[in-house]
Design a protein around this motif. Structure first.
Motif, mmCIF file in Angstrom:
data_model
loop_
_atom_site.group_PDB
_atom_site.id
_atom_site.type_symbol
_atom_site.label_atom_id
_atom_site.label_comp_id
_atom_site.label_asym_id
_atom_site.label_seq_id
_atom_site.Cartn_x
_atom_site.Cartn_y
_atom_site.Cartn_z
ATOM 1 N N ASP A 1 -63.229 12.435 -24.675
ATOM 2 C CA ASP A 1 -64.333 12.508 -25.638
ATOM 3 C C ASP A 1 -64.258 11.367 -26.643
ATOM 4 O O ASP A 1 -65.269 10.727 -26.955
ATOM 5 N N GLU A 2 -63.026 11.122 -27.132
ATOM 6 C CA GLU A 2 -62.852 10.015 -28.080
ATOM 7 C C GLU A 2 -63.204 8.688 -27.425
ATOM 8 O O GLU A 2 -63.856 7.827 -28.014
ATOM 9 N N ARG A 3 -62.770 8.557 -26.160
ATOM 10 C CA ARG A 3 -63.066 7.310 -25.442
ATOM 11 C C ARG A 3 -64.564 7.116 -25.291
ATOM 12 O O ARG A 3 -65.090 6.024 -25.497
ATOM 13 N N ASN A 4 -65.247 8.210 -24.931
ATOM 14 C CA ASN A 4 -66.697 8.093 -24.734
ATOM 15 C C ASN A 4 -67.395 7.695 -26.032
ATOM 16 O O ASN A 4 -68.319 6.874 -26.028
ATOM 17 N N ALA A 5 -66.943 8.310 -27.128
ATOM 18 C CA ALA A 5 -67.566 7.987 -28.413
ATOM 19 C C ALA A 5 -67.366 6.515 -28.749
ATOM 20 O O ALA A 5 -68.303 5.811 -29.150
ATOM 21 N N HIS A 6 -66.129 6.060 -28.521
ATOM 22 C CA HIS A 6 -65.819 4.658 -28.774
ATOM 23 C C HIS A 6 -66.654 3.749 -27.856
ATOM 24 O O HIS A 6 -67.224 2.726 -28.287
ATOM 25 N N ALA A 7 -66.770 4.151 -26.604
ATOM 26 C CA ALA A 7 -67.528 3.357 -25.631
ATOM 27 C C ALA A 7 -68.987 3.241 -26.044
ATOM 28 O O ALA A 7 -69.601 2.175 -25.923
ATOM 29 N N ARG A 8 -69.534 4.347 -26.564
ATOM 30 C CA ARG A 8 -70.943 4.317 -26.997
ATOM 31 C C ARG A 8 -71.132 3.320 -28.138
ATOM 32 O O ARG A 8 -72.113 2.572 -28.168
ATOM 33 N N ALA B 1 -72.185 9.342 -20.158
ATOM 34 C CA ALA B 1 -71.549 8.893 -21.400
ATOM 35 C C ALA B 1 -72.342 7.781 -22.069
ATOM 36 O O ALA B 1 -72.431 7.717 -23.295
ATOM 37 N N LEU B 2 -72.917 6.883 -21.274
ATOM 38 C CA LEU B 2 -73.490 5.662 -21.866
ATOM 39 C C LEU B 2 -74.951 5.426 -21.505
ATOM 40 O O LEU B 2 -75.552 4.461 -21.973
#
Lengths: 307, 541
Positions: B358-365, B405-406
């Protein structure tokens, strides 16, 4: 007669040449090359390999080189099986494909015709329905399902027969592949025979024969069987072609080194010489078989000879 | 009609004839010979060590040949034909002392000159060996392969019958492990002179390993038997080895289940779960030196000079899902480029590796947003992979992850393997593509070197001056600890640049019959038949 045969033979040469040219252009048009791999080679090594296999020459020069080899009976070395020549691979694989196919076809004819005739005689009986149910199953279930099931049952569970080819011995290793190859053919031939036999049995000459007091067996053996075989004979044409090209699926499932497998892998590996060699081999075979048949026509029917 | 009639009779006759003559001779001569049956998932191209290329050819070659060094059953580097060696302090001169009792399968002694001859043949442009640059740090290898110097100039010198000196351009701490690779095995000079190109055929081939090649039925089996002249023949338990070519995993599994194969070359993905519960002791899954990755085409938009975008796509992939749901054979999710288990090396990890998905996805966004993509301007990319079930499922999963995610719109394009290769190399139409890399030797260099600019295996077209200079520094380093630091730093740069998305590390997968004794899992997946034995003695399955 001799003149006729020679003329026909001469006529086959342009056909073969055309086949070679087209096949050559097609394999070279396919993207990628025989030595491409996920492990890319350095340009120097790539150049050395191209030079060693004459792939650095312009396409026409490669073609001339290849053709002059073929004319001398040399189909070249396989690019993928580098310790073997193409002629050698074909010489190893073809007899095996032929042997398997011929055994399967023989089995299919014997069982298929017998079952079909039997069903026709007992039309609408339980036996007939059973035969036809089996037949429909045989036609609709593909070989790549049947073959592994046979292996599971007879090799893995019962241990009666070997599961694969290499390292096994004798006639036993032919049994499952031949049955797998034959089953759909049996089904098809049985169905064809039944339909055609029913047709023939209801024709006038059979009724006449029966009316003269001939028994069912004699009627079938001497009168009905031959005309009833006509559709089977027409079916044999494509079926024989399938035998000659080998059954890739059965060869894969049992690991049999037949010609079909080499053809498919050769194409996937861009093994130019192997693919070309097999194409030329098939083309020559078909041209020759046609020629033989035509000459036999001439022998039997003088009208053809005179034309 | 007449034509049909003729072919019909013809077939009947042929079939009858064939049915009569089709009683084949048995392949195995008798039960008293201990024969090991192994499966190969790809047919070897050649048993000429200089013409072969595949992992499977190497497996057969390790049975029939032997280099200066070898691996023990426990996976340790040990003497092969050489039983002693010394390395000069500058790391540039290696001296090997060959054992007295090393013999070819015809009884000839294996000499230092045999090795010198073979190394020269390996790099000779006329040989056109795939692995010609395997020993690229030996003096003059590159120039000889390029045709600029004669093979005689190679930095390999047979001082006497038993002493071989190898001189290097630059220190190569992994040279010893390279010398276990089949491309460095010796070839028999006499038989090359006698048979020329066909020296490697069964009947002609003279080899120096524990076994010799008796027969090769293409597409079917390679049959090996004990080399009575092998120096360690007394310790070799198994008399004969059959390497069966079984390209279909299911076929191989059936043959294993039927007791016809002792060791499989692979395990079908669909049967994996069942086998794990049915035959847990026979299923051998071990980390393997290979990485599965998605690469970016770094020479074209949108990925050229767009590190944020690459980072975002890399982060949004949940690797746990991939290895659990799709590959499912015990593969490890990859957060580094070099697989774990490489000698004298600690792989660096992607910066986000320790965060939750989840953290990765948020960062990726956030990164996508910074790169200029969003709901109004979604990224549209093409993902290329080679036609296969597993590749397709992998691509579908990643397509969905990127979309969820994106909001990325990914077009999946499957291509025949050779087509994909050609496209990846051309770097014209590719955007994201799937590939993999398998280590050739147990050193981080085999993974890191391919990402140097200009390396032919550098499919993304990654070109970083910083990376190249770190690799250069590592190359000149004799001190192993310092060298290791440079290499690890290079990996850190590579990962920070997100030139590739490492997805998972492969595992080696074999079924090994309970009749086989001495099997040991190792990262190189090397299993010499000479280290194995069969119980009960003489029992053929």
């Amino acid at each position: 007669m001799l003149r006729y045969a020679l003329l026909r033979l001469l006529g086959a040469i342009p056909t073969l040449l055309l086949v070679i040219v087209l096949a050559f252009l097609m394999v070279h048009a396919a993207p990628g090359g025989p030595f491409d791999d996920e492990r890319m080679l350095s340009p120097d090594i790539e150049a050395n390999i191209a030079r060693a296999y004459h792939l650095d020459e312009p396409l026409p020069a490669q073609f001339v080189r290849y053709l002059s080899g073929v004319l001398k009976g040399d189909l070249g070395p396989s690019y993928r099986y580098r310790d073997h020549t193409v002629s050698e691979l074909i010489a190893n694989a073809f007899p095996l494909s032929l042997k398997l196919g011929a055994m399967a076809m023989l089995l299919a004819l014997l069982i298929g015709i017998a079952a079909g005739s039997f069903a026709a005689l007992r039309r609408n009986s339980a036996v007939d329905r059973l035969t036809m149910a089996f037949s429909m199953t045989g036609i609709s279930v593909p070989v790549f399902v049947i073959a592994p099931l046979l292996v599971l049952l007879f090799a893995v569970k019962l241990h009666w027969l070997p599961a694969g080819w290499s390292g096994n011995e004798g006639i036993a290793r032919f049994v499952l592949p031949v049955i797998s190859l034959a089953l759909p053919q049996i089904a098809y031939i049985a169905k064809l025979t039944r339909a055609s036999m029913i047709d023939v049995l209801s024709s006038n000459f059979v009724r006449t024969a029966r009316g003269q007091g001939l028994g069912a067996y004699a009627v079938i053996r001497y009168h009905a069987l031959k005309p009833a075989m006509l559709p089977i004979l027409s079916y044999m044409g494509p079926a024989i072609a399938a035998i000659l090209t080998g059954s890739v699926v059965v060869e894969e499932v049992f690991g049999i080194p037949g010609l079909g497998q080499f053809f498919v892998r050769g194409a996937l590996n861009r093994d130019y010489t192997l693919v070309l060699g097999i194409v030329i081999f098939y083309a020559t075979l078909i041209v020759l078989l046609n020629l033989v048949v035509d000459i036999l026509y001439g022998v039997i029917d003088p009208r053809i000879r005179q034309r | 009609m007449l034509r049909d009639m003729i072919s019909f009779r013809f077939v009947l006759l042929v079939a009858l004839g064939l049915a009569l003559v089709s009683c084949d001779k048995p392949v195995d001569s008798g039960a008293e010979v201990a024969t090991l049956h192994r499966g190969l998932s790809v047919e070897p191209e050649s048993v000429d060590p200089h013409k072969s290329r595949s992992v499977q050819a190497a497996e057969v070659l390790r049975d029939i040949g032997e280099g200066l060094l070898s691996y023990s059953a426990a996976g340790e580097l040990v003497g092969g034909v050489a039983n002693e060696w010394t390395v000069a302090e500058n790391g540039l001169t290696y001296t090997f002392y060959l054992r007295d009792d090393a013999r070819w399968s015809n009884g000839d002694a294996v000499t230092a000159e045999d090795f010198a001859f073979s190394f020269r043949r390996l790099v000779d442009p006329g040989t056109a060996a795939f692995y010609a640059q395997m020993l690229s740090s030996i003096v003059n290898v590159r120039a000889i392969v390029a045709g600029e110097k004669p093979p005689q100039d190679l930095g390999v010198n047979a001082v006497d019958e038993r002493t071989l000196v190898i001189t290097l351009d630059q220190p190569t701490p992994y040279l010893l492990s390279l010398l276990t690779h089949p491309s460095t095995f010796p070839v028999h000079r006499g038989s090359i002179t006698q048979h020329g190109k066909s020296f490697a055929r069964p009947g002609n081939l003279i080899s120096n390993g524990a076994y010799k090649l008796d027969a090769w039925q293409p597409g079917s089996v390679l049959m090996l038997s004990r080399n009575e002249h092998y120096w360690n023949n007394d310790e070799t338990a198994i008399d004969a080895v059959n390497h069966h070519v079984l390209t279909q995993e299911m076929t191989e599994l059936n043959r294993y289940r039927a007791g016809e194969i002792h060791i499989t070359g692979s395990v079908p993905p669909d049967s994996f779960k069942q086998l794990r519960s049915e035959r847990p002791a026979e299923l051998h899954i071990a980390p393997y030196l290979a990485v599965y990755y998605y690469g970016f085409n770094l020479t074209k938009a949108p990925f050229k000079d767009n590190r944020q975008l690459r980072a975002a796509l890399s982060m949004a992939i949940d690797r746990d899902v991939l290895v659990e749901q799709i590959t499912g054979r015990g593969e490890a999710p990859a957060y580094s480029w070099v697989p774990p288990g490489v000698d004298n090396y600690e792989p660096r990890r992607l910066a986000y590796a320790d965060k939750s998905q989840d953290e990765r996805n948020a960062h990726a966004r956030r990164l996508m947003h910074e790169a200029g993509y969003g709901p109004d301007n979604p990224l549209q990319i093409e993902l290329r992979y080679n036609t296969s079930d597993t590749q397709q499922r992998m691509a579908l999963a990643i397509q969905a992850m990127w979309k969820d995610a994106l909001g990325v719109q990914t077009t999946l394009i499957n291509e025949e393997f050779q087509v994909l290769l050609a496209n990846m190399q051309a770097r014209e139409i590719t955007q994201v593509f799937r590939s993999s890399w398998t280590g050739d030797y147990n050193d981080a260099h085999t993974f890191l070197s391919i990402m140097e600019s200009g390396n032919p295996a550098n499919l993304p077209g990654y070109a970083s001056a910083e990376y190249d200079s770190l690799m250069q520094r590592a190359a000149g380093q004799v001190d192993l600890d310092r060298r290791r630091l440079w290499l690890e730093e290079a990996e850190r740069v590579l990962l920070a640049d997100h030139a590739v998305i490492p997805l998972y590390f492969y595992v080696s997968k074999h079924l090994v019959s309970p009749d086989v004794v001495g099997w040991g899992d190792n990262v190189l997946d090397y299993h010499y038949s000479q280290h194995l034995s069969l119980v009960p003695a003489g029992a053929t399955p």
